[in-house]
Scaffold this motif. Structure first.
Motif, PDB file in Angstrom:
ATOM      1  N   GLY A 174       0.669  -1.160  -0.198  1.00  0.00           N
ATOM      2  CA  GLY A 174       0.081  -0.096   0.068  1.00  0.00           C
ATOM      3  C   GLY A 174       0.850   1.197   0.061  1.00  0.00           C
ATOM      4  O   GLY A 174       0.284   2.335  -0.283  1.00  0.00           O
ATOM      5  N   GLY A 175       2.164   1.100   0.167  1.00  0.00           N
ATOM      6  CA  GLY A 175       2.985   2.307   0.223  1.00  0.00           C
ATOM      7  C   GLY A 175       2.788   3.301   1.355  1.00  0.00           C
ATOM      8  O   GLY A 175       2.244   3.015   2.219  1.00  0.00           O
ATOM      9  N   PRO A 176       3.551   4.313   1.403  1.00  0.00           N
ATOM     10  CA  PRO A 176       3.564   5.358   2.338  1.00  0.00           C
ATOM     11  C   PRO A 176       2.199   6.173   2.652  1.00  0.00           C
ATOM     12  O   PRO A 176       1.925   6.689   3.492  1.00  0.00           O
ATOM     13  CB  PRO A 176       4.640   6.147   2.062  1.00  0.00           C
ATOM     14  N   PHE A 177       1.165   6.168   1.516  1.00  0.00           N
ATOM     15  CA  PHE A 177       0.167   6.907   1.614  1.00  0.00           C
ATOM     16  C   PHE A 177      -1.126   5.891   1.627  1.00  0.00           C
ATOM     17  O   PHE A 177      -2.341   6.413   1.438  1.00  0.00           O
ATOM     18  CB  PHE A 177      -0.090   7.638   0.275  1.00  0.00           C
ATOM     19  N   LEU A 178      -1.115   4.582   2.225  1.00  0.00           N
ATOM     20  CA  LEU A 178      -2.034   3.832   2.238  1.00  0.00           C
ATOM     21  C   LEU A 178      -3.372   4.173   2.995  1.00  0.00           C
ATOM     22  O   LEU A 178      -4.351   4.219   2.614  1.00  0.00           O
ATOM     23  CB  LEU A 178      -1.612   2.483   3.151  1.00  0.00           C
ATOM     24  N   HIS A 179      -3.218   5.135   4.151  1.00  0.00           N
ATOM     25  CA  HIS A 179      -4.305   5.731   4.702  1.00  0.00           C
ATOM     26  C   HIS A 179      -4.239   7.408   4.594  1.00  0.00           C
ATOM     27  O   HIS A 179      -5.067   8.007   5.509  1.00  0.00           O
ATOM     28  CB  HIS A 179      -4.042   5.640   6.211  1.00  0.00           C
ATOM     29  N   THR A 180      -3.695   7.643   3.635  1.00  0.00           N
ATOM     30  CA  THR A 180      -3.708   9.099   3.293  1.00  0.00           C
ATOM     31  C   THR A 180      -5.000   9.598   2.445  1.00  0.00           C
ATOM     32  O   THR A 180      -5.324   8.950   1.468  1.00  0.00           O
ATOM     33  CB  THR A 180      -2.408   9.635   2.299  1.00  0.00           C
ATOM     34  N   PRO A 181      -5.825  10.730   2.965  1.00  0.00           N
ATOM     35  CA  PRO A 181      -6.990  11.078   2.297  1.00  0.00           C
ATOM     36  C   PRO A 181      -6.577  11.317   1.074  1.00  0.00           C
ATOM     37  O   PRO A 181      -5.679  12.309   0.543  1.00  0.00           O
ATOM     38  CB  PRO A 181      -7.570  12.234   2.975  1.00  0.00           C
ATOM     39  N   LYS A 182      -7.474  11.057  -0.030  1.00  0.00           N
ATOM     40  CA  LYS A 182      -7.398  11.747  -1.270  1.00  0.00           C
ATOM     41  C   LYS A 182      -6.979  13.013  -1.714  1.00  0.00           C
ATOM     42  O   LYS A 182      -6.151  13.356  -2.354  1.00  0.00           O
ATOM     43  CB  LYS A 182      -8.744  11.420  -2.087  1.00  0.00           C
ATOM     44  N   GLY A 202      15.296   1.898  -5.378  1.00  0.00           N
ATOM     45  CA  GLY A 202      15.437   2.868  -6.092  1.00  0.00           C
ATOM     46  C   GLY A 202      14.514   3.914  -6.295  1.00  0.00           C
ATOM     47  O   GLY A 202      13.305   3.407  -5.804  1.00  0.00           O
ATOM     48  N   LYS A 203      14.662   5.167  -6.651  1.00  0.00           N
ATOM     49  CA  LYS A 203      13.687   6.133  -6.393  1.00  0.00           C
ATOM     50  C   LYS A 203      12.665   5.671  -7.380  1.00  0.00           C
ATOM     51  O   LYS A 203      11.486   6.300  -6.969  1.00  0.00           O
ATOM     52  CB  LYS A 203      14.288   7.480  -6.793  1.00  0.00           C
ATOM     53  N   LYS A 204      12.725   5.369  -8.535  1.00  0.00           N
ATOM     54  CA  LYS A 204      11.775   5.310  -9.491  1.00  0.00           C
ATOM     55  C   LYS A 204      10.886   4.542  -9.373  1.00  0.00           C
ATOM     56  O   LYS A 204       9.395   4.594  -9.187  1.00  0.00           O
ATOM     57  CB  LYS A 204      12.232   4.920 -10.838  1.00  0.00           C
ATOM     58  N   ILE A 205      11.346   3.248  -8.719  1.00  0.00           N
ATOM     59  CA  ILE A 205      10.310   2.151  -8.416  1.00  0.00           C
ATOM     60  C   ILE A 205       9.724   2.355  -7.037  1.00  0.00           C
ATOM     61  O   ILE A 205       8.671   2.047  -6.711  1.00  0.00           O
ATOM     62  CB  ILE A 205      11.004   0.735  -8.262  1.00  0.00           C
ATOM     63  N   THR A 206      10.153   3.326  -6.113  1.00  0.00           N
ATOM     64  CA  THR A 206       9.579   3.617  -4.844  1.00  0.00           C
ATOM     65  C   THR A 206       8.563   4.447  -5.197  1.00  0.00           C
ATOM     66  O   THR A 206       7.359   4.503  -4.659  1.00  0.00           O
ATOM     67  CB  THR A 206      10.543   4.216  -3.921  1.00  0.00           C
ATOM     68  N   VAL A 207       8.847   5.305  -5.920  1.00  0.00           N
ATOM     69  CA  VAL A 207       7.513   6.222  -6.311  1.00  0.00           C
ATOM     70  C   VAL A 207       6.391   5.665  -7.043  1.00  0.00           C
ATOM     71  O   VAL A 207       5.177   5.640  -6.824  1.00  0.00           O
ATOM     72  CB  VAL A 207       7.744   7.598  -7.212  1.00  0.00           C
ATOM     73  N   ASP A 208       6.738   4.314  -8.040  1.00  0.00           N
ATOM     74  CA  ASP A 208       5.766   3.577  -8.661  1.00  0.00           C
ATOM     75  C   ASP A 208       5.008   2.862  -7.560  1.00  0.00           C
ATOM     76  O   ASP A 208       3.636   2.578  -7.732  1.00  0.00           O
ATOM     77  CB  ASP A 208       6.405   2.587  -9.713  1.00  0.00           C
ATOM     78  N   SER A 209       5.651   2.409  -6.260  1.00  0.00           N
ATOM     79  CA  SER A 209       4.900   1.776  -5.434  1.00  0.00           C
ATOM     80  C   SER A 209       4.171   2.754  -4.695  1.00  0.00           C
ATOM     81  O   SER A 209       3.020   2.179  -4.276  1.00  0.00           O
ATOM     82  CB  SER A 209       5.875   1.166  -4.312  1.00  0.00           C
ATOM     83  N   ALA A 210       4.329   3.760  -4.555  1.00  0.00           N
ATOM     84  CA  ALA A 210       3.612   5.004  -3.798  1.00  0.00           C
ATOM     85  C   ALA A 210       2.350   5.030  -4.495  1.00  0.00           C
ATOM     86  O   ALA A 210       1.044   5.234  -4.096  1.00  0.00           O
ATOM     87  CB  ALA A 210       4.256   6.298  -3.454  1.00  0.00           C
ATOM     88  N   THR A 211       2.047   5.029  -5.961  1.00  0.00           N
ATOM     89  CA  THR A 211       1.205   5.439  -6.724  1.00  0.00           C
ATOM     90  C   THR A 211       0.146   4.048  -7.139  1.00  0.00           C
ATOM     91  O   THR A 211      -0.666   4.066  -7.613  1.00  0.00           O
ATOM     92  CB  THR A 211       1.690   5.739  -8.151  1.00  0.00           C
TER      93      THR A 211
END
Length: 383
Positions: A174-182, A202-211
């Motif tokens: 679910g990444g770092p924003f799993l519970h972050t409001p829209k 790496g940075k790119k895959i980490t952002v991809d995980s967040a989205t």
């Protein structure tokens, strides 16, 4: 003894592959290393592991690498074509495809045609051209073994089975924003997006995980690796990342692979399959929570976009990948908001001509057009 070519040796997977190989020097020899820009680390690796050759893809760094390795018995090459050609050496047994993004496609195709065993960590290769890659792998009898933890988990769960697969279940933290409001997602920063709760990547895959785009890529990768339909691939949110993925069979039984969030395990398994070798650390089950929930594609539309691209087929996943690479780079450079990433991807998919049965040249053109279109959209529309 396996002689390894590691494509992307200075990235996260590349560095961990070197650690695995170093643990078992009687089994692995580092024969070729490649990197894109991090020439200093490439030189350090070359001096430590003494490969036959190194390739720096960016020609701007060739002279620096050449000078740093002057007097050493290590060949130095440069350019993207040299990266692709590096895997064709007859002495190489296994290619670890750890390049990030579209750049991994051409070298992987060269490795397939050369009949090398491929430990595949570059999921974009199958996202962009999965049908072509797997058809060639079958034609050249090239084994393609997954390094992604989720696909390794599925691969391990299928070992010894002869059929009856109903579906596979990919787990996502679910990444770092799993519970972050829209509404709060509009204001998240690159620093916040790079704070993954479980994995170091790496940075790119980490952002991809967040989205959740990374999970979308994995859905498409699973389709091609295991010959599945979209309806046979489910994603569930599993915040603790204890279960890396599961397979459900026609009798209702579910097999899962559990472990610590350590990429060295799937790397090692891909290199040593069907054998297993000792590795630490151990997972402690006491205190762990095995919780699951459905992904929220309203807050994270990238996952839904990936399913749509997979069902559409043709060049749609290629376009999606290219647009995502441009959008993520722009986000990391603070040119766009986090929530602009899926908007840019959807725009490019809708505006790029659809090709139902693309050739390799079609993939190249679609990739280039999508990148250009994403760049223009960022310049024109994103405030």
């Amino acid at each position: 003894m396996q002689r390894l070519a590691i494509l992307g040796s200075t990235g996260s997977i590349g560095k961990q592959t070197l650690e695995v190989a170093e643990r078992y020097p009687e089994l692995f020899e580092i024969y070729a290393l490649t990197a894109n820009n991090n020439w200093q680390l490439l030189v350090e690796q070359a001096l430590k592991y003494r490969p036959d050759s190194v390739t720096i893809a960016n020609p701007d760094h060739y002279r620096a690498v050449k000078n740093a390795l002057a007097g050493e018995y290590i060949k130095v090459y440069t350019g993207s074509e040299a990266v692709a050609q590096a895997v064709e050496n007859s002495r190489i047994d296994t290619v670890v495809a750890a390049l990030v993004g579209y750049a991994g496609l051409e070298p992987t195709l060269h490795a397939v045609r050369a009949g090398k065993k491929i430990a595949l960590a570059n999921k974009e290769t199958l996202v962009v051209a999965g049908e072509t890659v797997m058809q060639l792998a079958a034609e050249y009898k090239t084994p393609v073994l997954p390094v992604d933890s989720e696909h390794s988990a599925i691969f391990q769960s299928l070992a010894g089975e002869t059929g009856g697969v109903e579906k596979v279940i990919l787990t996502a933290s679910g990444g770092p924003f799993l519970h972050t409001p829209k509404e709060a997602l509009e204001k998240v920063t690159p620093e916040q997006a790079l704070e993954h709760p479980n994995w170091s990547m790496g940075k790119k895959i980490t952002v991809d995980s967040a989205t959740l785009m990374n999970k979308g890529f994995e859905v498409i990768e699973a389709k091609w690796l295991f010959g599945l339909d979209a309806e046979q691939i489910e994603v569930v949110i599993h915040p603790s990342s204890v279960i890396h993925s599961m397979v459900q069979f026609c009798d209702g039984a579910i097999k899962a692979q559990l472990g610590t969030p350590d990429m060295k395990l799937p790397i090692q398994y891909a290199l040593t399959f069907p054998e297993r070798l000792p590795m630490a650390p151990r997972l402690k089950l006491t205190g762990e929570k095995l919780e699951f929930s459905a992904p929220d594609t309203d807050r994270f539309p990238c996952l839904a976009l990936a399913y749509e691209a997979m069902r559409k087929g043709g060049n749609a996943p290629c376009v999606m990948n290219a647009a995502n690479e441009i959008a993520v780079e722009a986000f990391l450079n603070r040119q766009i908001r986090f929530t602009d990433i899926p908007r840019i991807i959807e725009y490019c998919i809708n505006k790029t001509d659809f090709i139902s049965s693309p050739s390799l040249e079609d993939y190249r053109c679609s990739d280039r057009q999508a990148r250009e279109r994403a760049g223009r959209y960022i310049e024109r529309e994103v405030k």
